[in-house]
Write a protein that holds these residues in place. Structure first.
Motif, PDB file in Angstrom:
ATOM      1  N   TYR A   1       0.842  -1.209  -0.133  1.00 29.96           N
ATOM      2  CA  TYR A   1       0.093   0.039   0.023  1.00 29.96           C
ATOM      3  C   TYR A   1       0.800   1.139   0.175  1.00 29.96           C
ATOM      4  N   GLN A   2       1.934   1.382   0.635  1.00 31.12           N
ATOM      5  CA  GLN A   2       2.969   2.448   0.912  1.00 31.12           C
ATOM      6  C   GLN A   2       3.864   2.600  -0.451  1.00 31.12           C
TER       7      GLN A   2
ATOM      8  N   ILE B   1      -6.821  -4.370  -3.554  1.00 31.42           N
ATOM      9  CA  ILE B   1      -6.466  -3.077  -4.312  1.00 31.42           C
ATOM     10  C   ILE B   1      -5.486  -3.204  -5.358  1.00 31.42           C
ATOM     11  N   ARG B   2      -5.771  -3.079  -6.709  1.00 31.06           N
ATOM     12  CA  ARG B   2      -5.269  -3.428  -7.603  1.00 31.06           C
ATOM     13  C   ARG B   2      -3.803  -3.104  -7.890  1.00 31.06           C
ATOM     14  N   HIS B   3      -3.618  -1.893  -7.502  1.00 37.21           N
ATOM     15  CA  HIS B   3      -2.167  -1.261  -7.677  1.00 37.21           C
ATOM     16  C   HIS B   3      -1.231  -1.849  -6.501  1.00 37.21           C
ATOM     17  N   ALA B   4      -1.626  -2.629  -5.807  1.00 37.85           N
ATOM     18  CA  ALA B   4      -0.672  -3.099  -4.347  1.00 37.85           C
ATOM     19  C   ALA B   4       0.027  -4.310  -4.838  1.00 37.85           C
ATOM     20  N   PRO B   5       1.281  -4.158  -5.116  1.00 37.72           N
ATOM     21  CA  PRO B   5       2.107  -5.335  -5.406  1.00 37.72           C
ATOM     22  C   PRO B   5       2.072  -6.570  -4.679  1.00 37.72           C
ATOM     23  N   LEU B   6       1.566  -7.690  -4.850  1.00 39.80           N
ATOM     24  CA  LEU B   6       1.718  -8.991  -4.086  1.00 39.80           C
ATOM     25  C   LEU B   6       3.141  -9.083  -3.704  1.00 39.80           C
TER      26      LEU B   6
END
Length: 296
Positions: free
Chosen positions: A124-125, A157-162
């Motif tokens: 998220y950050q 959240i789509r932009h949050a890299p797994l």
């Protein structure tokens, strides 16, 4: 004593005005989650806990509709005020973004104010959890004796890299900072087995069970893995308020074997579940005096 180690700071001190009320569909599959809430809402949700650890994730690009709506200054100030209002029942963690030039100064400031741990969500950050700025923050936290609770695993959240939240990343962190106390949130769902083998090998790395009870097979598979690998004593209770409450978390993990009716699959021992519910989370994280200590 029952300690809920995973709850998010309320967004409003008083009742939430209708114009401010927000819900988000992505956090649960059975119902939307109201992401705006009051201090009274929080207390009602924590009714089954004696103590709760509370925080938010400081993000520079707020996503208000999802509940990720606090900038660094706002989230830490809100958490501090909230914990000071009931210091015997609430333990506050700060959140900082390691890539900010003043990250360590901010961490020291909030530590001095009385926040006794750190919550990080690299996905998220938007920071590399093994990058130089993050490693510098972990080193500071290890020296200062502050535990870190990492978001681990999935996010809607789509932009949050797994890749930033894959549990084996935490293994790398713990190898470099062996005295740093770490909580892996959500047992890294859906990667519960990877989380289990990580907490098994590192004395100061734990996992919380927040939100795993919302997905019965993930809950069963993750808890059974902890049994089979002999590290169930490294699991801590968490609700993930406002996604759920402490009572729901307790009831959810107590139901872990319900899906096994009519099968010969191995059961998760009931005593293990009770040990999670009553785990000495404050002791595990070096925070035994957190509800009585004065600010530094």
């Amino acid at each position: 004593m029952i300690v809920d180690v995973h709850a998010h700071t309320p967004t409003h001190t008083g009742p939430v005005p209708d114009a401010d009320r927000l819900t988000y569909q992505g956090w649960r599959t059975d119902r939307p989650v109201t992401t705006t809430n009051s201090w009274d809402d929080y207390d009602a949700a924590m009714a089954d806990a004696d103590v709760s650890i509370v925080f938010n994730i400081a993000v520079d690009d707020p996503l208000a509709s999802t509940g990720l709506d606090y900038r660094p200054e706002d989230t830490n100030a809100a958490t501090l005020a909230f914990t000071r209002a009931a210091p015997s029942r609430r333990v506050g963690f700060m959140s900082v973004n390691p890539t900010r030039p003043d990250a360590l100064d901010q961490a020291e400031r909030w530590r001095a104010e009385g926040l006794v741990g750190i919550k990080l969500g690299p996905n998220y950050q938007e920071f590399d959890p093994l990058g130089a700025p993050a490693l510098a923050l972990y080193g500071w936290a290890e020296r200062a004796g502050l535990p870190i609770l990492f978001h681990q695993g999935a996010s809607p959240i789509r932009h949050a890299p797994l890749r930033y939240t894959y549990p084996l990343v935490t293994d790398e962190v713990a190898l470099r900072f062996p005295e740093l106390r770490i909580v892996m949130a959500h047992m890294g769902h859906p990667w519960g087995k990877e989380t289990v083998v990580t907490i098994r090998k590192h004395p100061h790395v734990y996992a919380d069970v927040s939100s795993i009870y919302l997905r019965p097979w993930v809950c069963y598979e993750s808890l059974l893995a902890a049994v089979e690998w002999g590290c169930a004593d490294k699991l801590l209770l968490g609700s993930d308020f406002p996604i759920a409450n402490t009572g729901e978390a307790i009831a959810g993990i107590r139901r872990v074997n319900d899906i096994l009716a009519g099968t010969a699959l191995p059961r998760v021992p009931a005593e293990l579940i009770e040990n999670i519910i009553h785990a000495d989370a404050l002791g595990a994280l070096g925070l035994t005096d957190a509800i009585t200590r004065e600010p530094w």
